[in-house]
Scaffold this motif. Structure first.
Motif, PDB file in Angstrom:
ATOM      1  N   ASN A 112      27.368 -55.789  29.620  1.00  0.00           N
ATOM      2  CA  ASN A 112      26.939 -54.472  29.154  1.00  0.00           C
ATOM      3  C   ASN A 112      25.467 -54.319  29.494  1.00  0.00           C
ATOM      4  O   ASN A 112      24.654 -55.147  29.114  1.00  0.00           O
ATOM      5  CB  ASN A 112      27.144 -54.321  27.642  1.00  0.00           C
ATOM      6  N   MET A 113      25.148 -53.267  30.238  1.00  0.00           N
ATOM      7  CA  MET A 113      23.774 -53.054  30.661  1.00  0.00           C
ATOM      8  C   MET A 113      23.356 -51.632  30.336  1.00  0.00           C
ATOM      9  O   MET A 113      24.172 -50.722  30.318  1.00  0.00           O
ATOM     10  CB  MET A 113      23.629 -53.313  32.161  1.00  0.00           C
ATOM     11  N   SER A 114      22.088 -51.447  30.103  1.00  0.00           N
ATOM     12  CA  SER A 114      21.544 -50.109  29.918  1.00  0.00           C
ATOM     13  C   SER A 114      20.148 -50.077  30.538  1.00  0.00           C
ATOM     14  O   SER A 114      19.507 -51.104  30.710  1.00  0.00           O
ATOM     15  CB  SER A 114      21.482 -49.741  28.439  1.00  0.00           C
ATOM     16  N   ALA A 115      19.724 -48.899  30.895  1.00  0.00           N
ATOM     17  CA  ALA A 115      18.401 -48.745  31.497  1.00  0.00           C
ATOM     18  C   ALA A 115      17.738 -47.506  30.916  1.00  0.00           C
ATOM     19  O   ALA A 115      18.405 -46.562  30.511  1.00  0.00           O
ATOM     20  CB  ALA A 115      18.518 -48.619  33.009  1.00  0.00           C
ATOM     21  N   GLU A 116      16.449 -47.528  30.888  1.00  0.00           N
ATOM     22  CA  GLU A 116      15.711 -46.357  30.421  1.00  0.00           C
ATOM     23  C   GLU A 116      14.377 -46.291  31.144  1.00  0.00           C
ATOM     24  O   GLU A 116      13.861 -47.305  31.623  1.00  0.00           O
ATOM     25  CB  GLU A 116      15.497 -46.409  28.914  1.00  0.00           C
TER      26      GLU A 116
END
Length: 50
Positions: free
Chosen positions: A25-29
């Motif tokens: 699970n990855m997220s970017a901002e």
């Protein structure tokens, strides 16, 4: 994504015995402009569709 040397060795030994599935699970901002060094990564394998 990175793992340590000991974990990489354990994963390699496990892969010699059986197949392994992993979920990432990855997220970017965006946090605005900043100086970054080159980042190179590779996740070899295949995508399994269900």
């Amino acid at each position: 994504m990175t793992i340590g040397v000991r974990s990489a060795d354990e994963l390699q030994n496990l892969l010699k015995k059986t197949s392994v599935k992993a979920k990432i699970n990855m997220s970017a901002e965006s946090k605005g402009e900043t100086i970054n060094h080159n980042i190179i990564g590779e996740i070899p394998g295949k995508k399994i569709l269900r």
